[in-house]
Scaffold this motif. Structure first.
Motif, PDB file in Angstrom:
ATOM      1  N   ARG A 211       2.781  -3.181  15.759  1.00  0.00           N
ATOM      2  CA  ARG A 211       2.506  -3.730  14.430  1.00  0.00           C
ATOM      3  C   ARG A 211       1.053  -4.194  14.345  1.00  0.00           C
ATOM      4  N   ASP A 212       0.587  -4.875  15.384  1.00  0.00           N
ATOM      5  CA  ASP A 212      -0.799  -5.346  15.405  1.00  0.00           C
ATOM      6  C   ASP A 212      -1.776  -4.175  15.379  1.00  0.00           C
ATOM      7  N   LEU A 213      -1.448  -3.095  16.097  1.00  0.00           N
ATOM      8  CA  LEU A 213      -2.311  -1.915  16.113  1.00  0.00           C
ATOM      9  C   LEU A 213      -2.398  -1.289  14.729  1.00  0.00           C
ATOM     10  N   ILE A 214      -1.270  -1.186  14.050  1.00  0.00           N
ATOM     11  CA  ILE A 214      -1.254  -0.629  12.693  1.00  0.00           C
ATOM     12  C   ILE A 214      -2.154  -1.451  11.776  1.00  0.00           C
ATOM     13  N   LEU A 215      -2.016  -2.772  11.837  1.00  0.00           N
ATOM     14  CA  LEU A 215      -2.819  -3.648  10.981  1.00  0.00           C
ATOM     15  C   LEU A 215      -4.303  -3.557  11.326  1.00  0.00           C
ATOM     16  N   GLU A 216      -4.610  -3.503  12.611  1.00  0.00           N
ATOM     17  CA  GLU A 216      -6.010  -3.423  13.045  1.00  0.00           C
ATOM     18  C   GLU A 216      -6.668  -2.142  12.520  1.00  0.00           C
ATOM     19  N   LYS A 217      -6.004  -0.997  12.718  1.00  0.00           N
ATOM     20  CA  LYS A 217      -6.575   0.274  12.284  1.00  0.00           C
ATOM     21  C   LYS A 217      -6.610   0.377  10.758  1.00  0.00           C
ATOM     22  N   ALA A 218      -5.595  -0.163  10.111  1.00  0.00           N
ATOM     23  CA  ALA A 218      -5.577  -0.143   8.645  1.00  0.00           C
ATOM     24  C   ALA A 218      -6.756  -0.937   8.090  1.00  0.00           C
TER      25      ALA A 218
ATOM     26  N   ALA B 111      -5.010   7.446  12.445  1.00  0.00           N
ATOM     27  CA  ALA B 111      -5.893   6.532  13.182  1.00  0.00           C
ATOM     28  C   ALA B 111      -5.209   5.962  14.416  1.00  0.00           C
ATOM     29  N   ILE B 112      -3.894   5.745  14.342  1.00  0.00           N
ATOM     30  CA  ILE B 112      -3.173   5.208  15.499  1.00  0.00           C
ATOM     31  C   ILE B 112      -2.555   6.314  16.346  1.00  0.00           C
ATOM     32  N   GLU B 113      -2.725   7.589  15.887  1.00  0.00           N
ATOM     33  CA  GLU B 113      -2.240   8.769  16.607  1.00  0.00           C
ATOM     34  C   GLU B 113      -0.725   8.776  16.744  1.00  0.00           C
ATOM     35  N   TYR B 114      -0.075   8.408  15.653  1.00  0.00           N
ATOM     36  CA  TYR B 114       1.372   8.495  15.545  1.00  0.00           C
ATOM     37  C   TYR B 114       1.715   9.170  14.225  1.00  0.00           C
ATOM     38  N   SER B 115       2.976   9.528  14.063  1.00  0.00           N
ATOM     39  CA  SER B 115       3.411  10.135  12.804  1.00  0.00           C
ATOM     40  C   SER B 115       3.561   9.062  11.736  1.00  0.00           C
ATOM     41  N   PRO B 116       3.434   9.454  10.451  1.00  0.00           N
ATOM     42  CA  PRO B 116       3.651   8.464   9.384  1.00  0.00           C
ATOM     43  C   PRO B 116       5.008   7.785   9.476  1.00  0.00           C
ATOM     44  N   GLY B 117       5.993   8.513   9.998  1.00  0.00           N
ATOM     45  CA  GLY B 117       7.324   7.930  10.131  1.00  0.00           C
ATOM     46  C   GLY B 117       7.342   6.695  11.000  1.00  0.00           C
ATOM     47  N   THR B 118       6.462   6.654  11.998  1.00  0.00           N
ATOM     48  CA  THR B 118       6.391   5.479  12.876  1.00  0.00           C
ATOM     49  C   THR B 118       5.965   4.245  12.090  1.00  0.00           C
ATOM     50  N   ILE B 119       4.989   4.419  11.213  1.00  0.00           N
ATOM     51  CA  ILE B 119       4.506   3.281  10.423  1.00  0.00           C
ATOM     52  C   ILE B 119       5.611   2.744   9.527  1.00  0.00           C
ATOM     53  N   TYR B 120       6.421   3.650   8.992  1.00  0.00           N
ATOM     54  CA  TYR B 120       7.495   3.208   8.089  1.00  0.00           C
ATOM     55  C   TYR B 120       8.582   2.417   8.815  1.00  0.00           C
ATOM     56  N   LEU B 121       8.574   2.446  10.133  1.00  0.00           N
ATOM     57  CA  LEU B 121       9.496   1.595  10.882  1.00  0.00           C
ATOM     58  C   LEU B 121       9.057   0.131  10.839  1.00  0.00           C
ATOM     59  N   TYR B 122       7.775  -0.076  10.479  1.00  0.00           N
ATOM     60  CA  TYR B 122       7.203  -1.423  10.485  1.00  0.00           C
ATOM     61  C   TYR B 122       6.852  -1.927   9.078  1.00  0.00           C
ATOM     62  N   PHE B 123       6.455  -1.014   8.223  1.00  0.00           N
ATOM     63  CA  PHE B 123       6.040  -1.379   6.864  1.00  0.00           C
ATOM     64  C   PHE B 123       6.622  -0.377   5.879  1.00  0.00           C
TER      65      PHE B 123
ATOM     66  N   TYR C 132     -10.105   0.341  -0.002  1.00  0.00           N
ATOM     67  CA  TYR C 132      -8.647   0.220  -0.019  1.00  0.00           C
ATOM     68  C   TYR C 132      -7.973   1.372  -0.766  1.00  0.00           C
ATOM     69  N   GLU C 133      -8.582   1.792  -1.878  1.00  0.00           N
ATOM     70  CA  GLU C 133      -7.941   2.806  -2.708  1.00  0.00           C
ATOM     71  C   GLU C 133      -7.962   4.195  -2.073  1.00  0.00           C
ATOM     72  N   ASN C 134      -8.776   4.382  -1.027  1.00  0.00           N
ATOM     73  CA  ASN C 134      -8.914   5.707  -0.409  1.00  0.00           C
ATOM     74  C   ASN C 134      -8.116   5.871   0.878  1.00  0.00           C
ATOM     75  N   VAL C 135      -7.334   4.876   1.235  1.00  0.00           N
ATOM     76  CA  VAL C 135      -6.600   4.922   2.499  1.00  0.00           C
ATOM     77  C   VAL C 135      -5.103   5.092   2.238  1.00  0.00           C
ATOM     78  N   SER C 136      -4.543   6.138   2.807  1.00  0.00           N
ATOM     79  CA  SER C 136      -3.117   6.422   2.663  1.00  0.00           C
ATOM     80  C   SER C 136      -2.378   6.063   3.944  1.00  0.00           C
ATOM     81  N   MET C 137      -1.063   6.060   3.874  1.00  0.00           N
ATOM     82  CA  MET C 137      -0.251   5.828   5.066  1.00  0.00           C
ATOM     83  C   MET C 137      -0.521   6.926   6.102  1.00  0.00           C
ATOM     84  N   ARG C 138      -0.737   8.144   5.633  1.00  0.00           N
ATOM     85  CA  ARG C 138      -1.017   9.248   6.544  1.00  0.00           C
ATOM     86  C   ARG C 138      -2.331   9.008   7.304  1.00  0.00           C
ATOM     87  N   LYS C 139      -3.347   8.513   6.605  1.00  0.00           N
ATOM     88  CA  LYS C 139      -4.626   8.235   7.268  1.00  0.00           C
ATOM     89  C   LYS C 139      -4.463   7.157   8.333  1.00  0.00           C
ATOM     90  N   ILE C 140      -3.673   6.159   8.023  1.00  0.00           N
ATOM     91  CA  ILE C 140      -3.444   5.096   9.004  1.00  0.00           C
ATOM     92  C   ILE C 140      -2.706   5.659  10.214  1.00  0.00           C
TER      93      ILE C 140
END
Length: 202
Positions: A15-22, A42-54, A31-39
Motif C-alpha cells: 500500500r505504501d509503495l502504491i501511494l509513493e509511486k502515485a 510504476a510499481i511493476e504490477y498489474s492494475p488488478g493488484t492496485i484494486y486490491l488496495y484502492f 493529477y489529471e494525467n495519471v491513470s490506475m494503469r500508469k500507477i
C-alpha cells in the motif's frame, strides 16, 4: 513473526509503495494525467493488484490527502504550547506559507483539487481540516483571552479570516500569479503580508 503479522506487514508495504509511486507520478505529470494503469506500471504490477488496495484513483488521492494533512498539522504545531499567543499565531502563518511554497503539489491536493472534496462530502466530516483549523482557532482564542485581540472578537470568524488570508496568498504564489515579486522574495513577502493582517487585528 507469525503468518498473519507477515501478511499485514507485506500488505502495508505494498500500500505504501502504491501511494509513493502515485505521488511521484501526480507531481511529475499532473493529477489529471495519471491513470490506475500508469500507477500499476510504476510499481511493476498489474492494475488488478492496485484494486486490491484502492477502489479507484480518487481513493488513492484521498489517502495521499490524509498523509499531506499529517505533515501540514505537524508544521502548524508551532502554534501550540506556551508563550505569547500572538507570536505563536505569527509563527503559524509563517509555517503555513512555508509548507505551501515548499509543497505546492500537496497543497493543491489538500485545498484546491475537487477529488478529495468528493470523499470529504461523502464522509460528511473533514477531521483532517478541522484538526488544523482547531489549532488556529485555539490560538486566536488565546489571543483574545490575553488581550492581544479585542474582547468582542468572534473567534471562528477571526480564525477563518487568517486561514483565508494564508490560503489566498499561497494560492496566488503556487499558481504563478505574482509576477511583480521576484521568486526569491515571494515567501518573505507573503509572510510579511500575513503579519500585516495579524497586526491589524490587534
Amino acid at each position: 513473526m507469525g503468518t498473519t503479522e507477515r501478511r499485514e506487514r507485506e500488505r502495508k508495504e505494498m500500500r505504501d509503495l502504491i501511494l509513493e509511486k502515485a505521488m511521484e507520478l501526480f507531481l511529475s505529470e499532473g493529477y489529471e494525467n495519471v491513470s490506475m494503469r500508469k500507477i500499476a506500471e510504476a510499481i511493476e504490477y498489474s492494475p488488478g493488484t492496485i484494486y486490491l488496495y484502492f477502489s479507484d484513483r480518487d481513493e488513492i488521492i484521498f489517502a495521499l490527502h490524509l498523509m499531506a494533512f499529517q505533515k501540514f498539522y505537524k508544521a502548524l504545531s508551532v502554534m501550540a504550547g506556551d508563550g505569547d499567543p500572538w507570536e505563536r499565531l505569527v509563527k503559524g502563518g509563517g509555517a503555513y506559507i512555508r509548507f505551501a511554497i515548499a509543497n505546492p503539489g500537496l497543497y493543491e491536493l489538500m485545498f484546491i483539487m475537487n477529488s478529495p472534496a468528493k470523499t470529504i462530502k461523502a464522509k460528511d466530516k473533514w477531521e483532517e481540516g478541522l484538526n488544523s483549523f482547531g489549532l488556529l482557532s485555539d490560538t486566536v482564542q488565546e489571543c483574545v483571552d490575553s488581550g492581544k485581540f479585542p474582547a468582542e472578537t468572534d473567534v471562528p470568524t477571526a480564525a477563518l479570516y487568517f486561514w483565508g488570508m494564508c490560503h489566498g496568498l499561497v494560492s496566488l504564489a503556487i499558481r504563478n500569479r505574482l509576477p511583480m515579486i521576484p521568486k526569491s522574495q515571494i515567501r518573505g513577502v507573503l509572510e510579511s503580508a500575513f503579519n500585516f493582517g495579524v497586526a491589524k487585528m490587534g
